[in-house]
Design an enzyme around this catalytic site. Structure first.
Site, PDB file in Angstrom:
ATOM      1  N   SER A 180       0.660  -1.365   0.068  1.00  0.00           N
ATOM      2  CA  SER A 180       0.068  -0.118   0.019  1.00  0.00           C
ATOM      3  C   SER A 180       0.906   1.360  -0.216  1.00  0.00           C
ATOM      4  O   SER A 180       0.765   2.093  -0.803  1.00  0.00           O
ATOM      5  CB  SER A 180      -0.849  -0.048   1.083  1.00  0.00           C
ATOM      6  OG  SER A 180      -1.652   1.113   1.387  1.00  0.00           O
ATOM      7  N   ARG A 235       0.225   8.049   6.599  1.00  0.00           N
ATOM      8  CA  ARG A 235      -0.509   7.138   7.128  1.00  0.00           C
ATOM      9  C   ARG A 235      -1.772   7.487   7.057  1.00  0.00           C
ATOM     10  O   ARG A 235      -2.929   6.626   6.988  1.00  0.00           O
ATOM     11  CB  ARG A 235      -0.006   6.987   8.729  1.00  0.00           C
ATOM     12  CG  ARG A 235      -0.781   5.867   9.441  1.00  0.00           C
ATOM     13  CD  ARG A 235      -0.059   5.214  10.681  1.00  0.00           C
ATOM     14  NE  ARG A 235       1.094   4.611  10.276  1.00  0.00           N
ATOM     15  CZ  ARG A 235       0.856   3.302   9.794  1.00  0.00           C
ATOM     16  NH1 ARG A 235      -0.286   2.598   9.671  1.00  0.00           N
ATOM     17  NH2 ARG A 235       2.177   2.556   9.462  1.00  0.00           N
ATOM     18  N   HIS A 268      -2.798   6.476   3.384  1.00  0.00           N
ATOM     19  CA  HIS A 268      -2.773   4.899   3.567  1.00  0.00           C
ATOM     20  C   HIS A 268      -4.281   4.556   4.223  1.00  0.00           C
ATOM     21  O   HIS A 268      -4.614   3.414   3.504  1.00  0.00           O
ATOM     22  CB  HIS A 268      -1.717   4.245   4.282  1.00  0.00           C
ATOM     23  CG  HIS A 268      -1.853   2.905   4.991  1.00  0.00           C
ATOM     24  ND1 HIS A 268      -1.466   1.927   4.160  1.00  0.00           N
ATOM     25  CD2 HIS A 268      -1.854   2.459   6.093  1.00  0.00           C
ATOM     26  CE1 HIS A 268      -1.731   0.867   4.705  1.00  0.00           C
ATOM     27  NE2 HIS A 268      -1.981   1.005   5.900  1.00  0.00           N
TER      28      HIS A 268
END
Length: 198
Positions: free
Chosen positions: A13, A36, A39
């Site tokens: 990812s 993050r 993600h």
């Protein structure tokens, strides 16, 4: 706190994310938070929607790794914070005249943790608004509530407050991205001061 292993799906990812978006110019903790959040949401627009300050993140990172408490506005945020137990008092809170349950939960949590906590708001704009009313002296406020009613306005008020914060400009946000922003700080190791001083 760092994780010993990263799942191959997560590695892939991040590889895909970095193939679509160049984050290499961002300061280290800002980059960790932005990546993050993206993600966790698969939403590249957060790269321009998020508002982060590296100095605030650095101070908050130090406080977090020194054991500062973490407070979440709802259990979904608390559950998403995977490497630290977060305080969430929503189940005990009661609504009253001019006070939502989320706002009351903020008061209860502050009574418990006092100043210097990291506050993670991913659901309720009224929790963020209440946090701005009290003198919480937070280490950081991750203010990413979602919604069409009050979310963007509460985040604008957070930015205007001058408190150390992570927020975003648009109406989007939510529990997953708020928890992801905190997890980014948890998973990023503390800098090696001996290397910096050489």
């Amino acid at each position: 706190m760092t994780r010993a292993t990263v799942h191959p799906i997560e590695q892939e990812s991040y590889r895909i994310l970095r193939s679509r978006l160049d984050t290499s110019h961002l300061p280290p903790l800002t980059r960790a938070v932005v990546e993050r959040v993206i993600h966790s949401s698969a939403d590249l627009e957060y790269a321009t929607d998020l508002v982060c300050d590296e100095a605030s993140l650095t101070a908050a990172h130090a406080a977090l790794h020194a054991g500062a408490p973490v407070v979440a506005d709802v259990e979904m945020v608390a559950s998403g914070i995977t490497a630290r137990r977060a305080v969430c008092r929503l189940s005990e809170a009661k609504a009253g005249p001019g006070l939502t349950r989320s706002a009351h939960a903020v008061r209860l949590a502050f009574e418990q943790v006092g100043p210097g906590a990291l506050w993670v708001v991913g659901c309720a704009p009224t929790a963020l608004e209440e946090l701005l009313r009290i003198d919480a002296a937070p280490a950081l406020v991750i203010g990413l509530p979602v919604g069409f009613v009050g979310a963007a306005e509460s985040k604008a008020a957070l930015r205007a407050s001058g408190l150390p914060a992570v927020s975003n400009v648009s109406e989007k946000g939510g529990s997953a991205v708020a928890a992801a922003a905190l997890n980014a700080l948890l998973y990023t190791p503390a800098p090696d001061r001996t290397e910096e001083n050489q």
